[in-house]
Enzyme design. Structure first.
Site, PDB file in Angstrom:
ATOM      1  N   HIS A  49       0.831  -1.200   0.000  1.00 51.83           N
ATOM      2  CA  HIS A  49       0.000   0.000   0.000  1.00 51.83           C
ATOM      3  C   HIS A  49       0.870   1.257   0.000  1.00 51.83           C
ATOM      4  O   HIS A  49       0.582   2.236  -0.694  1.00 51.83           O
ATOM      5  CB  HIS A  49      -0.910   0.028   1.232  1.00 51.83           C
ATOM      6  CG  HIS A  49      -1.871  -1.115   1.316  1.00 51.83           C
ATOM      7  ND1 HIS A  49      -1.737  -2.128   2.246  1.00 51.83           N
ATOM      8  CD2 HIS A  49      -2.987  -1.405   0.595  1.00 51.83           C
ATOM      9  CE1 HIS A  49      -2.721  -2.987   2.099  1.00 51.83           C
ATOM     10  NE2 HIS A  49      -3.495  -2.582   1.107  1.00 51.83           N
ATOM     11  N   GLN A 182      -8.230  -7.454 -11.211  1.00 51.91           N
ATOM     12  CA  GLN A 182      -9.024  -6.370 -10.654  1.00 51.91           C
ATOM     13  C   GLN A 182      -8.648  -5.040 -11.301  1.00 51.91           C
ATOM     14  O   GLN A 182      -9.519  -4.261 -11.709  1.00 51.91           O
ATOM     15  CB  GLN A 182      -8.796  -6.296  -9.150  1.00 51.91           C
ATOM     16  CG  GLN A 182      -9.346  -5.054  -8.479  1.00 51.91           C
ATOM     17  CD  GLN A 182      -9.072  -5.050  -6.987  1.00 51.91           C
ATOM     18  OE1 GLN A 182      -9.721  -5.762  -6.233  1.00 51.91           O
ATOM     19  NE2 GLN A 182      -8.091  -4.271  -6.554  1.00 51.91           N
TER      20      GLN A 182
END
Length: 343
Positions: A49, A182
């Site tokens: 992240h 995704q």
């Protein structure tokens, strides 16, 4: 001013828990003609992240991170209740990030931490058949690869990301290559829905962050692994994918490549069985990045490149280690043609 400040952990970064409060902040960014980068997360932040946030900090005036565990992408039997929720620690990670740019040092500008009711005002249940309200589906691209095992997953992802894009209105947004299907599906969704914030060209895919020792893809779910599972079993998936990468580059057929990966995982699983570590392959497959169609078993690198020129192949896989499901992928060929930004 951030809303619900008394119900959220202390933070040097403005926190917004309602759509209305965030939009007031966003209007000021419009008025000041500032670009907004966006990283959507479910929390339990790690270096993967952080790499997305750093990219946004370097390329935008302002950076927004969302933290929301999305019920719509969990099937009834999946781990919604136990998914790690670590908001104070997540905020500490974000507060530690900074990127020096031409215009100065940038740090995260806002965190959107909505409630489930805020994101699903009509309510939400994990049972798709019982859901009511508005949902987004990208048909024809959601049943392959990850969608084969998790048939309602991408419906939930497309729905929540559409909502987040509508709220955040990002100039640019960043997703990790670890979730390659995704990311590519969302880029197609942005194009098909004619979204302006972001445009398809401004949805960037950042290379997978890996453990420097054994190349395990970083994931919030890695926290579920026992120390022994993490050390002995978890790196096997990437090892199998890497063996396929080398075999494909050498001209081996797709069928032989996949057989090589299966053999590596089976051998390791057999070795670990006596150590009471249960390791089981879900799938390893090679897919066209445009259609997500499965490559023909007889296909090899030379034949593929003769047919499609510079288009790469997605080599992806999923594997269970104990109760933890791990995913990973490798791009065979020109990754930058998929919009995967250079490291």
């Amino acid at each position: 001013m951030a809303s619900n400040a008394t119900t959220l952990p202390p933070s040097d970064i403005p926190l917004f828990s309602t759509v209305a409060s965030y939009r007031e902040w966003r209007r000021r960014a419009y008025d000041e003609k500032k670009s907004v980068g966006f990283v959507a997360t479910m929390g339990a932040l790690h270096e993967g992240h952080a790499s997305l946030v750093r990219r946004s900090l370097a390329e935008n005036d302002l950076t927004v991170v969302s933290i929301f565990v999305n019920p719509a992408q969990f099937a009834p039997h999946e781990d919604l209740a136990t998914y790690p929720r670590t908001l104070p620690g997540d905020l500490a990670v974000l507060q530690s990030l900074a990127e020096d740019t031409m215009s100065g040092t940038h740090t995260p500008s806002a965190v959107f931490v909505p409630t489930v009711h805020e994101m699903y005002p009509a309510g939400i249940t994990q049972d798709v058949a019982a859901q009511r309200g508005t949902f987004v589906e990208v048909t024809g691209y959601s049943h392959q690869m990850e969608g084969r095992t998790r048939p309602t997953f991408f419906r939930g992802v497309a729905t929540v990301v559409t909502k987040l894009f509508n709220v955040v209105e990002p100039t640019r947004t960043y997703f990790g290559q670890k979730d390659i299907q995704q990311a590519l599906l969302l880029r197609r969704m942005v194009r098909d829905l004619l979204l302006s914030h972001p445009t398809p060209e401004n949805l960037f895919i950042v290379p997978t962050a890996r453990n420097p020792t054994d190349s395990l893809a970083l994931s919030s779910r890695n926290a579920y692994l026992t120390p022994r599972e993490r050390e002995a079993a978890a790196p096997t998936l990437y090892a199998a994918l890497d063996a396929v990468r080398k075999a494909w580059a050498a001209g081996t057929s797709k069928a032989e490549c996949i057989s090589t990966a299966h053999a590596i995982i089976k051998s390791k699983a057999d070795d670990l069985a006596g150590d009471n570590i249960d390791m089981k392959l879900d799938y390893i497959e090679m897919n066209d990045p445009e259609s997500f169609d499965v490559l023909d078993p007889c296909q090899n690198r030379a034949a593929w490149e003769a047919d499609v020129a510079d288009r790469p192949v997605i080599l992806s896989g999923a594997m269970w280690v104990g109760k933890t499901r791990l995913i990973d992928n490798v791009i065979l060929g020109n990754a930058q043609s998929l919009g995967i930004v250079a490291s």
